[in-house]
Design a protein around this motif. Structure first.
Motif, PDB file in Angstrom:
ATOM      1  N   UNK A 219      31.934  38.359 -70.172  1.00 19.52           N
ATOM      2  CA  UNK A 219      32.565  37.302 -69.338  1.00 19.52           C
ATOM      3  C   UNK A 219      32.133  35.999 -69.840  1.00 19.52           C
ATOM      4  N   UNK A 220      30.677  35.916 -69.923  1.00 18.85           N
ATOM      5  CA  UNK A 220      30.173  34.611 -70.404  1.00 18.85           C
ATOM      6  C   UNK A 220      30.763  34.185 -71.583  1.00 18.85           C
ATOM      7  N   UNK A 221      30.856  35.071 -72.579  1.00 19.47           N
ATOM      8  CA  UNK A 221      31.335  34.586 -73.657  1.00 19.47           C
ATOM      9  C   UNK A 221      32.885  34.232 -73.785  1.00 19.47           C
ATOM     10  N   UNK A 222      33.497  34.510 -72.768  1.00 20.02           N
ATOM     11  CA  UNK A 222      34.945  34.110 -72.464  1.00 20.02           C
ATOM     12  C   UNK A 222      34.719  32.685 -71.907  1.00 20.02           C
ATOM     13  N   UNK A 223      33.792  32.752 -70.895  1.00 24.10           N
ATOM     14  CA  UNK A 223      33.517  31.461 -70.208  1.00 24.10           C
ATOM     15  C   UNK A 223      33.103  30.202 -71.099  1.00 24.10           C
TER      16      UNK A 223
ATOM     17  N   UNK B 276      38.180  23.813 -72.707  1.00 22.42           N
ATOM     18  CA  UNK B 276      38.241  22.679 -71.812  1.00 22.42           C
ATOM     19  C   UNK B 276      37.900  21.128 -72.186  1.00 22.42           C
ATOM     20  N   UNK B 277      36.630  21.325 -72.647  1.00 22.13           N
ATOM     21  CA  UNK B 277      36.074  20.036 -73.188  1.00 22.13           C
ATOM     22  C   UNK B 277      36.686  19.363 -74.490  1.00 22.13           C
ATOM     23  N   UNK B 278      37.474  20.095 -75.137  1.00 18.05           N
ATOM     24  CA  UNK B 278      38.199  19.307 -76.412  1.00 18.05           C
ATOM     25  C   UNK B 278      39.779  19.466 -76.264  1.00 18.05           C
ATOM     26  N   UNK B 279      40.222  20.792 -76.219  1.00 15.93           N
ATOM     27  CA  UNK B 279      41.836  20.942 -76.187  1.00 15.93           C
ATOM     28  C   UNK B 279      42.462  20.563 -75.118  1.00 15.93           C
ATOM     29  N   UNK B 280      41.865  20.743 -73.897  1.00 17.13           N
ATOM     30  CA  UNK B 280      42.490  20.261 -72.609  1.00 17.13           C
ATOM     31  C   UNK B 280      42.541  18.971 -72.225  1.00 17.13           C
ATOM     32  N   UNK B 281      41.484  18.264 -72.720  1.00 17.97           N
ATOM     33  CA  UNK B 281      41.377  16.775 -72.487  1.00 17.97           C
ATOM     34  C   UNK B 281      42.209  15.868 -73.413  1.00 17.97           C
ATOM     35  N   UNK B 282      42.301  16.439 -74.551  1.00 19.64           N
ATOM     36  CA  UNK B 282      43.195  15.694 -75.463  1.00 19.64           C
ATOM     37  C   UNK B 282      44.471  15.250 -75.169  1.00 19.64           C
ATOM     38  N   UNK B 283      45.360  16.332 -74.542  1.00 17.32           N
ATOM     39  CA  UNK B 283      46.715  15.860 -73.869  1.00 17.32           C
ATOM     40  C   UNK B 283      46.457  14.764 -72.710  1.00 17.32           C
ATOM     41  N   UNK B 284      45.408  14.866 -72.013  1.00 25.62           N
ATOM     42  CA  UNK B 284      45.482  14.138 -70.921  1.00 25.62           C
ATOM     43  C   UNK B 284      45.060  12.694 -71.396  1.00 25.62           C
ATOM     44  N   UNK B 285      44.334  12.605 -72.362  1.00 23.45           N
ATOM     45  CA  UNK B 285      43.872  10.988 -72.886  1.00 23.45           C
ATOM     46  C   UNK B 285      45.180  10.622 -73.540  1.00 23.45           C
TER      47      UNK B 285
ATOM     48  N   UNK C  15      37.846  18.177 -65.030  1.00 20.02           N
ATOM     49  CA  UNK C  15      37.390  18.782 -66.065  1.00 20.02           C
ATOM     50  C   UNK C  15      35.960  18.668 -66.367  1.00 20.02           C
ATOM     51  N   UNK C  16      35.358  17.406 -66.325  1.00 13.38           N
ATOM     52  CA  UNK C  16      34.133  17.231 -66.882  1.00 13.38           C
ATOM     53  C   UNK C  16      33.104  17.739 -65.673  1.00 13.38           C
ATOM     54  N   UNK C  17      33.553  17.830 -64.459  1.00 12.87           N
ATOM     55  CA  UNK C  17      32.654  18.352 -63.261  1.00 12.87           C
ATOM     56  C   UNK C  17      32.604  19.919 -63.213  1.00 12.87           C
ATOM     57  N   UNK C  18      33.719  20.380 -63.586  1.00  9.08           N
ATOM     58  CA  UNK C  18      33.791  21.807 -63.905  1.00  9.08           C
ATOM     59  C   UNK C  18      32.789  22.190 -64.978  1.00  9.08           C
ATOM     60  N   UNK C  19      32.834  21.408 -65.912  1.00 14.95           N
ATOM     61  CA  UNK C  19      31.776  21.760 -67.264  1.00 14.95           C
ATOM     62  C   UNK C  19      30.464  21.691 -66.960  1.00 14.95           C
ATOM     63  N   UNK C  20      30.235  20.575 -66.136  1.00 19.63           N
ATOM     64  CA  UNK C  20      28.706  20.476 -65.390  1.00 19.63           C
ATOM     65  C   UNK C  20      28.405  21.778 -64.464  1.00 19.63           C
ATOM     66  N   UNK C  21      29.347  22.216 -63.764  1.00 16.18           N
ATOM     67  CA  UNK C  21      29.000  23.213 -63.012  1.00 16.18           C
ATOM     68  C   UNK C  21      29.062  24.556 -63.631  1.00 16.18           C
ATOM     69  N   UNK C  22      29.768  24.894 -64.482  1.00 17.25           N
ATOM     70  CA  UNK C  22      29.449  26.072 -65.589  1.00 17.25           C
ATOM     71  C   UNK C  22      28.433  26.198 -66.222  1.00 17.25           C
ATOM     72  N   UNK C  23      27.900  24.978 -66.640  1.00  8.68           N
ATOM     73  CA  UNK C  23      26.473  24.919 -67.493  1.00  8.68           C
ATOM     74  C   UNK C  23      25.223  25.143 -66.960  1.00  8.68           C
TER      75      UNK C  23
END
Length: 381
Positions: A153-157, A164-173, A212-220
């Motif tokens: 699960x950690x690997x998938x996360x 999330x940090x690359x592909x998901x943010x590009x369409x939003x930008x 998304x950035x906050x979620x990434x901080x939370x998961x790290x």
């Protein structure tokens, strides 16, 4: 199955260093010597009495006494031999068998079955030990399976975090950028309603990026950050205040603090902890200029920190809800944010082995948050 062997058993101390078999041997030898000495003394006294008394009846009685002593000695000797046999095969040998089986299990062969037939007490004891071994092995296998699933699960996360940090943010930008370009190029041809819709689109894209950035901080937290070390908490606070310098200047906030100690933790995460708490204190301010105080006191092996402000405060009934992810107590248009800040702070503190809570007993105006962090030991200098 073979897993890490158990640590060696503790060395016995005092009289416990002598094995049980030697105890029985020493006691048996002492008892035999005492019995033999007593019989020899009795026979010597009988011979001396026979010499003193020449009466035939007395001599006959003394002869019978000697025979009785010899028979008694023979009976005692047979009893001792029988007792030694019983002890050897009914006690000592089963104890050795159980000890040998336990040594095999302790050496790493956790599938080895413990079984002793006799005596009844040792048979019951071996049954209980084997049952405990079986439960422990079953629990270990379950934990190993869960650990493997957790690693997967950690690997998938981590893969999700990368996406999330690359592909998901590009369409939003792209959405935000092209919407702004449309407004700049065709703004004169749009009415107020269309401009409002475009503003909503840009605002929604930016909020999604922030989320998304906050979620990434939370998961790290606890996964890809640096190792724990001795950290000057005062230096972490200085960095946090430097990051918030523009906000503090714009709101005319005042931040005071006690003399902060060394703690054991991760400096980057502790900086983020101070920054989030102080930013919250400034955001949820009252009409007066924000005042924030960072305090600290020793509590056993931990340092108990506090962040007290003079803002609007938090009602005690929401003391647990505010630490849940995405939970908000105020509308987004009044107090912006994603509702993940305090959840992130609690996760950071718990990763360091401490606790974070809202002090509902504080008498000061505003909100007071308290948290604990492990003190740096003398050997960590």
């Amino acid at each position: 199955m073979s897993i890490t062997p158990l640590p060696p058993a503790r060395e016995p101390t005092g009289l416990g260093r002598l094995p049980v078999a030697r105890w029985f041997l020493v006691i048996g030898v002492v008892a035999g010597v005492v019995l033999l000495t007593g019989i020899v003394i009795a026979m010597m006294m009988s011979a001396h009495a026979r010499e003193l008394a020449k009466v035939p009846a007395v001599e006959e009685q003394l002869a019978r006494l000697n025979v009785a002593l010899i028979v008694l000695f023979a009976a005692m000797l047979a009893f001792v031999v029988a007792l030694a046999f019983i002890i050897r095969y009914a006690v000592l040998k089963p104890v050795d068998q159980l000890a040998e089986q336990v040594r095999k299990v302790a050496a790493g062969d956790f599938d080895h079955i413990l079984h002793v037939d006799r005596p009844a007490e040792l048979a019951e004891l071996s049954s209980h030990i084997d049952s405990m071994r079986g439960r422990i092995v079953s629990a270990w296998r379950t934990a190993a399976d869960q650990a493997e699933e957790l690693r997967r699960s950690n690997g998938e996360l981590e893969q999700f975090a990368y996406v999330a940090s690359h592909d998901l943010q590009e369409p939003l930008r792209k959405v935000a950028s092209f919407t702004q370009m449309l407004e700049q190029r065709y703004g004169s041809q749009l009415d107020d309603r269309a401009k409002q819709y475009m503003h909503y689109s840009v605002d929604g894209a930016k909020r999604m990026q922030l989320l998304i950035n906050d979620l990434l901080d939370f998961s790290r937290v606890g996964r890809i950050t640096g190792e724990k070390s001795v950290v000057e908490s005062g230096a972490a606070l200085d960095t946090a205040l430097e990051n918030l310098s523009a906000t503090i200047e714009d709101t005319e906030a005042t931040v005071t603090r006690d003399e902060l100690p060394k703690v054991r933790g991760n400096r980057l995460q502790l900086t983020q902890l101070f920054q989030n708490l102080i930013e919250n204190a400034v955001k949820f301010r009252s009409e007066a200029a924000p005042r924030v105080h960072i305090g600290v006191r020793r509590s056993g092996d931990m340092w108990e920190f506090s962040c007290a402000d003079n803002g609007i405060g938090v009602e005690p009934k929401y003391a647990d809800r505010i630490f849940l992810i995405f939970q908000r107590l105020h509308p987004r248009d009044v107090y912006p944010g994603t509702g993940i800040g305090l959840a992130l702070c609690r996760k950071i503190v718990e990763y360091h082995g401490g606790q974070l809570w809202l002090d509902g007993t504080a008498e000061s105006q505003g909100a007071t948050f308290r948290w604990t962090l492990p003190a740096a030991g003398d050997d960590d200098e």
